[in-house]
Design a protein around this motif. Structure first.
Motif, PDB file in Angstrom:
ATOM      1  N   LEU A  36       0.825  -1.212   0.000  1.00 25.91           N
ATOM      2  CA  LEU A  36       0.000   0.000   0.000  1.00 25.91           C
ATOM      3  C   LEU A  36       0.858   1.260   0.000  1.00 25.91           C
ATOM      4  CD1 LEU A  36      -2.948  -0.948   2.377  1.00 25.91           C
ATOM      5  CD2 LEU A  36      -2.979  -0.722  -0.110  1.00 25.91           C
ATOM      6  N   LYS A  37       1.968   1.269   0.730  1.00 17.56           N
ATOM      7  CA  LYS A  37       2.853   2.443   0.756  1.00 17.56           C
ATOM      8  C   LYS A  37       3.453   2.731  -0.617  1.00 17.56           C
ATOM      9  CE  LYS A  37       4.314   2.893   5.517  1.00 17.56           C
ATOM     10  NZ  LYS A  37       5.438   2.840   6.455  1.00 17.56           N
ATOM     11  N   ARG A  38       3.685   1.683  -1.401  1.00 17.03           N
ATOM     12  CA  ARG A  38       4.210   1.878  -2.759  1.00 17.03           C
ATOM     13  C   ARG A  38       3.239   2.666  -3.627  1.00 17.03           C
ATOM     14  NH1 ARG A  38       5.155  -3.633  -4.882  1.00 17.03           N
ATOM     15  NH2 ARG A  38       5.642  -4.382  -2.813  1.00 17.03           N
ATOM     16  N   HIS A  39       1.960   2.436  -3.407  1.00 17.14           N
ATOM     17  CA  HIS A  39       0.928   3.058  -4.241  1.00 17.14           C
ATOM     18  C   HIS A  39       0.264   4.258  -3.584  1.00 17.14           C
ATOM     19  CE1 HIS A  39       1.160  -0.167  -7.181  1.00 17.14           C
ATOM     20  NE2 HIS A  39       1.224  -1.005  -6.163  1.00 17.14           N
ATOM     21  N   ALA A  40       0.399   4.373  -2.273  1.00 15.60           N
ATOM     22  CA  ALA A  40      -0.191   5.489  -1.524  1.00 15.60           C
ATOM     23  C   ALA A  40       0.829   5.911  -0.465  1.00 15.60           C
ATOM     24  CB  ALA A  40      -1.513   5.067  -0.885  1.00 15.60           C
ATOM     25  N   PRO A  41       1.849   6.665  -0.884  1.00 14.37           N
ATOM     26  CA  PRO A  41       2.957   7.005   0.010  1.00 14.37           C
ATOM     27  C   PRO A  41       2.537   7.720   1.304  1.00 14.37           C
ATOM     28  CG  PRO A  41       3.445   7.668  -2.241  1.00 14.37           C
ATOM     29  CD  PRO A  41       2.019   7.206  -2.220  1.00 14.37           C
ATOM     30  N   ASP A  42       1.389   8.359   1.286  1.00 13.84           N
ATOM     31  CA  ASP A  42       0.931   9.077   2.491  1.00 13.84           C
ATOM     32  C   ASP A  42       0.099   8.176   3.406  1.00 13.84           C
ATOM     33  OD1 ASP A  42      -1.219   8.891   0.757  1.00 13.84           O
ATOM     34  OD2 ASP A  42      -2.009  10.872   1.238  1.00 13.84           O
ATOM     35  N   LEU A  43       0.196   6.873   3.228  1.00 12.67           N
ATOM     36  CA  LEU A  43      -0.556   5.905   4.021  1.00 12.67           C
ATOM     37  C   LEU A  43      -0.370   6.182   5.511  1.00 12.67           C
ATOM     38  CD1 LEU A  43      -2.166   3.190   4.178  1.00 12.67           C
ATOM     39  CD2 LEU A  43       0.066   2.087   4.335  1.00 12.67           C
ATOM     40  N   ASP A  44      -1.475   6.250   6.241  1.00 12.95           N
ATOM     41  CA  ASP A  44      -1.448   6.458   7.686  1.00 12.95           C
ATOM     42  C   ASP A  44      -1.675   5.109   8.359  1.00 12.95           C
ATOM     43  OD1 ASP A  44      -1.750   7.171  10.322  1.00 12.95           O
ATOM     44  OD2 ASP A  44      -3.514   8.423  10.011  1.00 12.95           O
ATOM     45  N   VAL A  45      -0.598   4.485   8.865  1.00 12.67           N
ATOM     46  CA  VAL A  45      -0.733   3.179   9.498  1.00 12.67           C
ATOM     47  C   VAL A  45      -1.498   3.273  10.818  1.00 12.67           C
ATOM     48  CG1 VAL A  45       1.211   2.066   8.356  1.00 12.67           C
ATOM     49  CG2 VAL A  45       1.576   3.314  10.477  1.00 12.67           C
ATOM     50  N   GLY A  46      -1.772   4.477  11.280  1.00  5.50           N
ATOM     51  CA  GLY A  46      -2.582   4.667  12.472  1.00  5.50           C
ATOM     52  C   GLY A  46      -4.036   4.272  12.246  1.00  5.50           C
ATOM     53  N   THR A  47      -4.428   4.075  10.982  1.00  9.02           N
ATOM     54  CA  THR A  47      -5.800   3.667  10.664  1.00  9.02           C
ATOM     55  C   THR A  47      -5.933   2.144  10.571  1.00  9.02           C
ATOM     56  OG1 THR A  47      -5.475   3.782   8.250  1.00  9.02           O
ATOM     57  CG2 THR A  47      -6.181   5.814   9.375  1.00  9.02           C
ATOM     58  N   LEU A  48      -4.848   1.433  10.858  1.00 11.70           N
ATOM     59  CA  LEU A  48      -4.817  -0.025  10.741  1.00 11.70           C
ATOM     60  C   LEU A  48      -5.827  -0.701  11.670  1.00 11.70           C
ATOM     61  CD1 LEU A  48      -3.363  -2.675   9.758  1.00 11.70           C
ATOM     62  CD2 LEU A  48      -1.913  -2.409  11.766  1.00 11.70           C
ATOM     63  N   VAL A  49      -6.616  -1.606  11.084  1.00 13.52           N
ATOM     64  CA  VAL A  49      -7.522  -2.470  11.845  1.00 13.52           C
ATOM     65  C   VAL A  49      -7.255  -3.892  11.371  1.00 13.52           C
ATOM     66  CG1 VAL A  49      -9.925  -3.065  12.335  1.00 13.52           C
ATOM     67  CG2 VAL A  49      -9.286  -0.668  12.006  1.00 13.52           C
ATOM     68  N   GLN A  50      -7.032  -4.815  12.325  1.00 14.68           N
ATOM     69  CA  GLN A  50      -6.784  -6.218  11.994  1.00 14.68           C
ATOM     70  C   GLN A  50      -7.802  -7.094  12.702  1.00 14.68           C
ATOM     71  OE1 GLN A  50      -2.348  -7.338  11.707  1.00 14.68           O
ATOM     72  NE2 GLN A  50      -2.553  -6.160  13.562  1.00 14.68           N
ATOM     73  N   ARG A  51      -8.203  -8.149  12.020  1.00 12.26           N
ATOM     74  CA  ARG A  51      -9.111  -9.123  12.618  1.00 12.26           C
ATOM     75  C   ARG A  51      -8.728 -10.516  12.136  1.00 12.26           C
ATOM     76  NH1 ARG A  51     -12.207  -5.029  11.254  1.00 12.26           N
ATOM     77  NH2 ARG A  51     -12.964  -5.899   9.326  1.00 12.26           N
ATOM     78  N   ASP A  52      -8.628 -11.425  13.088  1.00  8.66           N
ATOM     79  CA  ASP A  52      -8.399 -12.834  12.757  1.00  8.66           C
ATOM     80  C   ASP A  52      -9.734 -13.492  12.458  1.00  8.66           C
ATOM     81  OD1 ASP A  52      -5.565 -13.036  13.194  1.00  8.66           O
ATOM     82  OD2 ASP A  52      -5.972 -12.915  15.347  1.00  8.66           O
ATOM     83  N   SER A  53      -9.718 -14.480  11.579  1.00  9.67           N
ATOM     84  CA  SER A  53     -10.933 -15.262  11.348  1.00  9.67           C
ATOM     85  C   SER A  53     -11.192 -16.124  12.582  1.00  9.67           C
ATOM     86  CB  SER A  53     -10.788 -16.138  10.105  1.00  9.67           C
ATOM     87  OG  SER A  53      -9.789 -17.117  10.303  1.00  9.67           O
ATOM     88  N   ARG A  54     -12.355 -16.667  12.655  1.00 11.89           N
ATOM     89  CA  ARG A  54     -12.744 -17.476  13.814  1.00 11.89           C
ATOM     90  C   ARG A  54     -11.758 -18.618  14.081  1.00 11.89           C
ATOM     91  NH1 ARG A  54     -18.678 -19.006  13.452  1.00 11.89           N
ATOM     92  NH2 ARG A  54     -18.731 -16.760  13.492  1.00 11.89           N
ATOM     93  N   ASN A  55     -11.290 -19.259  13.010  1.00 11.23           N
ATOM     94  CA  ASN A  55     -10.376 -20.392  13.191  1.00 11.23           C
ATOM     95  C   ASN A  55      -8.898 -19.990  13.110  1.00 11.23           C
ATOM     96  OD1 ASN A  55      -9.914 -19.971  10.494  1.00 11.23           O
ATOM     97  ND2 ASN A  55     -10.796 -21.894   9.786  1.00 11.23           N
ATOM     98  N   GLY A  56      -8.639 -18.693  12.894  1.00  7.47           N
ATOM     99  CA  GLY A  56      -7.267 -18.203  12.853  1.00  7.47           C
ATOM    100  C   GLY A  56      -6.526 -18.471  11.564  1.00  7.47           C
ATOM    101  N   LYS A  57      -7.196 -19.024  10.579  1.00  2.00           N
ATOM    102  CA  LYS A  57      -6.553 -19.343   9.301  1.00  2.00           C
ATOM    103  C   LYS A  57      -6.346 -18.094   8.441  1.00  2.00           C
ATOM    104  CE  LYS A  57      -6.957 -22.361   5.289  1.00  2.00           C
ATOM    105  NZ  LYS A  57      -7.695 -23.418   4.630  1.00  2.00           N
ATOM    106  N   TYR A  58      -7.247 -17.134   8.565  1.00  2.00           N
ATOM    107  CA  TYR A  58      -7.198 -15.924   7.734  1.00  2.00           C
ATOM    108  C   TYR A  58      -7.066 -14.687   8.612  1.00  2.00           C
ATOM    109  CZ  TYR A  58      -9.019 -19.205   4.350  1.00  2.00           C
ATOM    110  OH  TYR A  58      -9.187 -20.297   3.547  1.00  2.00           O
ATOM    111  N   LEU A  59      -6.528 -13.640   8.010  1.00  2.00           N
ATOM    112  CA  LEU A  59      -6.377 -12.362   8.676  1.00  2.00           C
ATOM    113  C   LEU A  59      -6.941 -11.284   7.760  1.00  2.00           C
ATOM    114  CD1 LEU A  59      -5.185 -10.716  11.062  1.00  2.00           C
ATOM    115  CD2 LEU A  59      -3.061 -10.574   9.744  1.00  2.00           C
ATOM    116  N   THR A  60      -7.718 -10.384   8.332  1.00  2.00           N
ATOM    117  CA  THR A  60      -8.222  -9.228   7.599  1.00  2.00           C
ATOM    118  C   THR A  60      -7.450  -8.008   8.063  1.00  2.00           C
ATOM    119  OG1 THR A  60     -10.439 -10.158   7.416  1.00  2.00           O
ATOM    120  CG2 THR A  60     -10.240  -7.782   7.139  1.00  2.00           C
ATOM    121  N   VAL A  61      -6.913  -7.259   7.100  1.00  2.00           N
ATOM    122  CA  VAL A  61      -6.179  -6.040   7.372  1.00  2.00           C
ATOM    123  C   VAL A  61      -6.900  -4.921   6.632  1.00  2.00           C
ATOM    124  CG1 VAL A  61      -3.990  -4.819   7.062  1.00  2.00           C
ATOM    125  CG2 VAL A  61      -3.988  -7.269   7.575  1.00  2.00           C
TER     126      VAL A  61
END
Length: 90
Positions: A36-61
């Protein structure tokens, strides 16, 4: 009710959400941030939200970017999918 295909976005669009769903594991969040930083250099990582799937196999960023146009969004999607770890980009 508005048909989703008729939604119009004006560019630049500040605080445009990018949601990435992929294989959980070491370095996944950093991988998404780097691309994302490559394509949007002003990316604010302070807006980061992460969620694991119920079984932990997947991650949503989710992060907010300033979207500059359709080409930028297509390039982000292509680069994320090319990693082999990303299953969906919303």
């Amino acid at each position: 009710m508005t048909d989703a295909t008729s939604v119009t976005i004006e560019f630049p669009c500040e605080r445009y959400p990018i949601k990435v769903i992929g294989d959980a594991g070491e370095g996944f969040t950093e991988l998404v941030i780097d691309i994302l930083k490559r394509h949007a250099p002003d990316l604010d990582v302070g807006t980061l939200v992460q969620r694991d799937s119920r079984n932990g196999k997947y991650l949503t960023v989710q992060l907010l970017i300033t979207a500059t146009g359709i080409e930028q969004l297509q390039d982000i999607n292509s680069d994320l999918r090319a990693t082999g770890r990303v299953h969906m980009v919303l």
